[in-house]
Motif scaffolding. Structure first.
Motif, PDB file in Angstrom:
ATOM      1  N   VAL A  39       0.688  -1.201   0.014  1.00 31.53           N
ATOM      2  CA  VAL A  39       0.074  -0.048  -0.047  1.00 31.53           C
ATOM      3  C   VAL A  39       1.072   1.321  -0.034  1.00 31.53           C
ATOM      4  N   VAL A  40       0.388   2.276  -0.510  1.00 35.04           N
ATOM      5  CA  VAL A  40       1.036   3.429  -0.759  1.00 35.04           C
ATOM      6  C   VAL A  40       0.139   4.627   0.087  1.00 35.04           C
ATOM      7  N   SER A  41       0.576   5.286   0.909  1.00 36.39           N
ATOM      8  CA  SER A  41      -0.119   6.366   1.452  1.00 36.39           C
ATOM      9  C   SER A  41      -0.908   7.473   0.520  1.00 36.39           C
ATOM     10  N   ARG A  42      -1.525   8.365   1.306  1.00 39.47           N
ATOM     11  CA  ARG A  42      -2.124   9.627   0.313  1.00 39.47           C
ATOM     12  C   ARG A  42      -0.663  10.483  -0.077  1.00 39.47           C
ATOM     13  N   TRP A  43      -0.618  11.215  -0.897  1.00 39.17           N
ATOM     14  CA  TRP A  43       0.438  12.132  -0.972  1.00 39.17           C
ATOM     15  C   TRP A  43       0.147  13.366  -0.033  1.00 39.17           C
ATOM     16  N   TYR A  44       1.218  14.120   0.472  1.00 37.93           N
ATOM     17  CA  TYR A  44       1.153  15.323   1.286  1.00 37.93           C
ATOM     18  C   TYR A  44       2.091  16.320   0.727  1.00 37.93           C
ATOM     19  N   GLU A  45       1.622  17.453   0.750  1.00 36.54           N
ATOM     20  CA  GLU A  45       2.468  18.584   0.513  1.00 36.54           C
ATOM     21  C   GLU A  45       2.862  19.142   1.785  1.00 36.54           C
ATOM     22  N   PRO A  56      11.292  24.883  -2.710  1.00 39.87           N
ATOM     23  CA  PRO A  56      10.013  24.603  -2.897  1.00 39.87           C
ATOM     24  C   PRO A  56       9.286  23.554  -1.917  1.00 39.87           C
ATOM     25  N   ARG A  57       8.055  23.430  -1.876  1.00 40.31           N
ATOM     26  CA  ARG A  57       7.577  22.464  -0.986  1.00 40.31           C
ATOM     27  C   ARG A  57       7.742  21.067  -1.465  1.00 40.31           C
ATOM     28  N   TYR A  58       7.699  20.129  -0.455  1.00 39.99           N
ATOM     29  CA  TYR A  58       7.871  18.827  -0.764  1.00 39.99           C
ATOM     30  C   TYR A  58       6.477  18.117  -1.207  1.00 39.99           C
ATOM     31  N   VAL A  59       6.639  17.052  -1.695  1.00 45.54           N
ATOM     32  CA  VAL A  59       5.559  15.954  -1.927  1.00 45.54           C
ATOM     33  C   VAL A  59       6.090  14.803  -1.075  1.00 45.54           C
ATOM     34  N   ASN A  60       5.455  14.238  -0.069  1.00 47.89           N
ATOM     35  CA  ASN A  60       5.824  12.964   0.843  1.00 47.89           C
ATOM     36  C   ASN A  60       4.665  12.130   0.697  1.00 47.89           C
ATOM     37  N   GLY A  61       5.205  11.242   0.999  1.00 47.63           N
ATOM     38  CA  GLY A  61       4.312   9.703   1.291  1.00 47.63           C
ATOM     39  C   GLY A  61       5.136   8.600   1.913  1.00 47.63           C
ATOM     40  N   VAL A  62       4.318   7.440   2.272  1.00 47.63           N
ATOM     41  CA  VAL A  62       4.978   6.296   2.585  1.00 47.63           C
ATOM     42  C   VAL A  62       4.457   5.036   1.984  1.00 47.63           C
ATOM     43  N   ALA A  63       5.406   4.403   1.665  1.00 47.75           N
ATOM     44  CA  ALA A  63       4.996   2.820   1.116  1.00 47.75           C
ATOM     45  C   ALA A  63       5.259   1.868   2.177  1.00 47.75           C
ATOM     46  N   ARG A  64       4.310   0.883   2.271  1.00 46.24           N
ATOM     47  CA  ARG A  64       4.564  -0.331   3.146  1.00 46.24           C
ATOM     48  C   ARG A  64       4.858  -1.435   2.154  1.00 46.24           C
ATOM     49  N   LEU A  65       5.820  -2.219   2.438  1.00 47.64           N
ATOM     50  CA  LEU A  65       6.406  -3.410   1.686  1.00 47.64           C
ATOM     51  C   LEU A  65       6.044  -4.689   2.404  1.00 47.64           C
ATOM     52  N   GLU A  66       5.777  -5.619   1.901  1.00 42.70           N
ATOM     53  CA  GLU A  66       5.635  -6.992   2.563  1.00 42.70           C
ATOM     54  C   GLU A  66       6.869  -7.979   1.823  1.00 42.70           C
ATOM     55  N   GLY A  67       7.332  -8.910   2.652  1.00 40.13           N
ATOM     56  CA  GLY A  67       7.943  -9.679   2.285  1.00 40.13           C
ATOM     57  C   GLY A  67       8.873 -10.599   3.347  1.00 40.13           C
ATOM     58  N   ALA A  68       9.710 -11.478   3.097  1.00 41.90           N
ATOM     59  CA  ALA A  68      10.553 -12.153   3.794  1.00 41.90           C
ATOM     60  C   ALA A  68      11.963 -12.028   3.523  1.00 41.90           C
ATOM     61  N   ASP A  69      12.785 -12.295   4.797  1.00 44.83           N
ATOM     62  CA  ASP A  69      14.223 -12.017   4.688  1.00 44.83           C
ATOM     63  C   ASP A  69      14.614 -10.596   3.790  1.00 44.83           C
ATOM     64  N   MET A  70      14.134  -9.772   4.598  1.00 47.55           N
ATOM     65  CA  MET A  70      14.502  -8.412   4.118  1.00 47.55           C
ATOM     66  C   MET A  70      16.089  -7.976   4.383  1.00 47.55           C
ATOM     67  N   ASP A  71      17.012  -7.711   3.604  1.00 47.51           N
ATOM     68  CA  ASP A  71      18.238  -7.431   4.031  1.00 47.51           C
ATOM     69  C   ASP A  71      18.394  -6.125   3.925  1.00 47.51           C
ATOM     70  N   PRO A  72      18.681  -5.150   5.009  1.00 48.34           N
ATOM     71  CA  PRO A  72      18.288  -3.656   5.241  1.00 48.34           C
ATOM     72  C   PRO A  72      19.310  -3.042   4.171  1.00 48.34           C
ATOM     73  N   ALA A  73      20.645  -3.641   4.153  1.00 45.39           N
ATOM     74  CA  ALA A  73      21.778  -3.032   3.458  1.00 45.39           C
ATOM     75  C   ALA A  73      21.437  -3.298   1.705  1.00 45.39           C
ATOM     76  N   ALA A  74      20.899  -4.220   1.582  1.00 38.33           N
ATOM     77  CA  ALA A  74      20.505  -4.841  -0.014  1.00 38.33           C
ATOM     78  C   ALA A  74      19.358  -3.623  -0.379  1.00 38.33           C
ATOM     79  N   LEU A  75      18.344  -3.442   0.525  1.00 39.73           N
ATOM     80  CA  LEU A  75      17.428  -2.679   0.212  1.00 39.73           C
ATOM     81  C   LEU A  75      17.731  -0.862   0.182  1.00 39.73           C
ATOM     82  N   LEU A  76      18.541  -0.659   0.914  1.00 38.44           N
ATOM     83  CA  LEU A  76      19.128   0.639   1.056  1.00 38.44           C
ATOM     84  C   LEU A  76      19.882   0.836  -0.193  1.00 38.44           C
TER      85      LEU A  76
END
Length: 167
Positions: A39-45, A56-76
């Motif tokens: 899921v992705v949040s609404r977008w916010y200014e 300039p103002r920002y556009v911000n949002g948050v995404a939720r990802l699902e899965g197993a074995d998340m490697d933080p360094a690889a994701l970064l």
């Protein structure tokens, strides 16, 4: 579950508006490192933090990802690759940007090193992260503070609230 903050305030390659860049980045998260975009949040200014005249103002949002074995360094690394492809440059801290992708949290993982530090060391202080985070993970509890997103938001000093946008 991984929570990814998405933001932009400069036009991207090809003249994409910040919201177009953010939407494209959110779509690109699906399948990244074998994770599924849930899921992705609404977008916010939002206003820049810290505030800088003329930025300039920002556009911000948050995404939720699902899965197993998340490697933080690889994701970064994968997120930084998306930023680079969107034309992200880092001339100085908090510089305006074509795309900013930050790992807010991965499940209840807490780690001080190596990068990425988890949970994100400043996300709990940023309304522009917490408002959209609440959209995708209501009731989320900060892994090291043990405090809900709602309580974190209630504890922030008054500031200009993010404004939900369309477009």
């Amino acid at each position: 579950m991984a929570l990814i903050a998405i933001g932009a305030n400069l036009p991207g390659y090809g003249g994409n508006t910040p919201i177009e860049t953010c939407r494209a980045a959110a779509a690109a998260l699906d399948g990244l490192c074998g994770l599924k975009l849930a899921v992705v949040s609404r977008w916010y200014e939002t206003v820049p933090v810290p505030p800088v005249p003329g930025v300039p103002r920002y556009v911000n949002g948050v995404a939720r990802l699902e899965g197993a074995d998340m490697d933080p360094a690889a994701l970064l690394a994968a997120l930084q690759g998306l930023e680079e492809r969107a034309g992200r440059q880092r001339p100085y801290p908090n510089a305006p940007r074509t795309l900013d992708l930050d790992i807010v949290a991965i499940g209840d993982m807490v780690r001080a090193a190596p990068d990425p530090v988890l949970p994100h060391p400043r996300a709990h202080l940023r309304r522009f992260v917490l408002e959209p985070l609440r959209d995708v993970a209501p009731g989320w509890v900060h892994p090291s503070l043990g405090v809900t997103v709602e309580a974190l938001l209630a504890g922030l000093a008054a500031e200009e609230a993010p404004v939900p946008i369309g477009g």
